[in-house]
Write a protein that holds these residues in place. Structure first.
Motif, mmCIF file in Angstrom:
data_model
loop_
_atom_site.group_PDB
_atom_site.id
_atom_site.type_symbol
_atom_site.label_atom_id
_atom_site.label_comp_id
_atom_site.label_asym_id
_atom_site.label_seq_id
_atom_site.Cartn_x
_atom_site.Cartn_y
_atom_site.Cartn_z
ATOM 1 N N PRO A 47 0.834 -1.208 0.000
ATOM 2 C CA PRO A 47 0.000 0.000 0.000
ATOM 3 C C PRO A 47 0.866 1.255 0.000
ATOM 4 N N GLN A 48 0.310 2.334 -0.514
ATOM 5 C CA GLN A 48 1.039 3.596 -0.568
ATOM 6 C C GLN A 48 1.372 4.078 0.838
ATOM 7 N N ALA A 49 2.425 4.876 0.929
ATOM 8 C CA ALA A 49 2.887 5.381 2.227
ATOM 9 C C ALA A 49 1.775 6.145 2.946
ATOM 10 N N THR A 50 1.011 6.953 2.217
ATOM 11 C CA THR A 50 -0.058 7.728 2.861
ATOM 12 C C THR A 50 -1.149 6.808 3.418
ATOM 13 N N THR A 51 -1.402 5.703 2.733
ATOM 14 C CA THR A 51 -2.381 4.732 3.226
ATOM 15 C C THR A 51 -1.889 4.093 4.514
ATOM 16 N N LEU A 52 -0.622 3.695 4.527
ATOM 17 C CA LEU A 52 -0.059 3.081 5.736
ATOM 18 C C LEU A 52 -0.042 4.069 6.892
ATOM 19 N N GLU A 53 0.286 5.321 6.601
ATOM 20 C CA GLU A 53 0.291 6.346 7.647
ATOM 21 C C GLU A 53 -1.107 6.543 8.216
ATOM 22 N N GLY A 54 -2.108 6.604 7.332
ATOM 23 C CA GLY A 54 -3.492 6.759 7.789
ATOM 24 C C GLY A 54 -3.966 5.561 8.585
#
Length: 139
Positions: A47-54
């Motif tokens: 998953p994209q970094a922003t998805t993992l961060e969220g």
């Protein structure tokens, strides 16, 4: 059997009594994304970094824990040689391995190919049976 990311999400939802929507709102990501990651047996790509961060924010977990679970779910091994990586303290971190892993990403694509060829050559050499050693006189 659930993958590592599914297990992480499910365990946290069960423990906190949260829904996919709760996690999505806390993390600022779509509910459908949380649902997909929690129910997909085989995660095809990271998953994209922003998805993992969220997701980490929504689950109230450290980003590294979510990133590791996602990587494992994709079949990617994440190397971690930090002392915190071994909670039992049974394995000492190897600074040479840490340096190699961290440095490879800084190399150009051409240099990485050279390093790959060298490593393959060394691994091939170490897997061959050792022949009789020659004395200094024979050399």
């Amino acid at each position: 059997m659930a993958n590592a990311l599914q297990q992480l999400i499910r365990e946290h939802l069960d423990r906190k009594g949260w829904s996919y929507g709760d996690v999505a709102r806390r993390g600022g990501i779509p509910r459908s994304t949380v649902h997909h990651l929690a129910t997909t047996e085989r995660v095809v790509r990271m998953p994209q970094a922003t998805t993992l961060e969220g997701l980490a924010k929504g689950l109230e977990l450290p980003l590294e824990a979510v990133r590791r679970a996602a990587a494992e779910a994709c079949g990617i091994h994440v190397y971690d040689t930090s002392p915190a990586a071994d909670p039992n303290g049974t394995a000492a971190a190897d600074p040479e391995v840490a340096l190699l892993i961290a440095s490879v990403q800084q190399l150009s694509a051409d240099d990485r190919r050279h390093v790959t060829a060298l490593v393959e050559s060394l691994l091939d050499r170490s897997s061959r049976p050792a022949g009789p050693s020659r004395s200094a006189e024979e050399k």
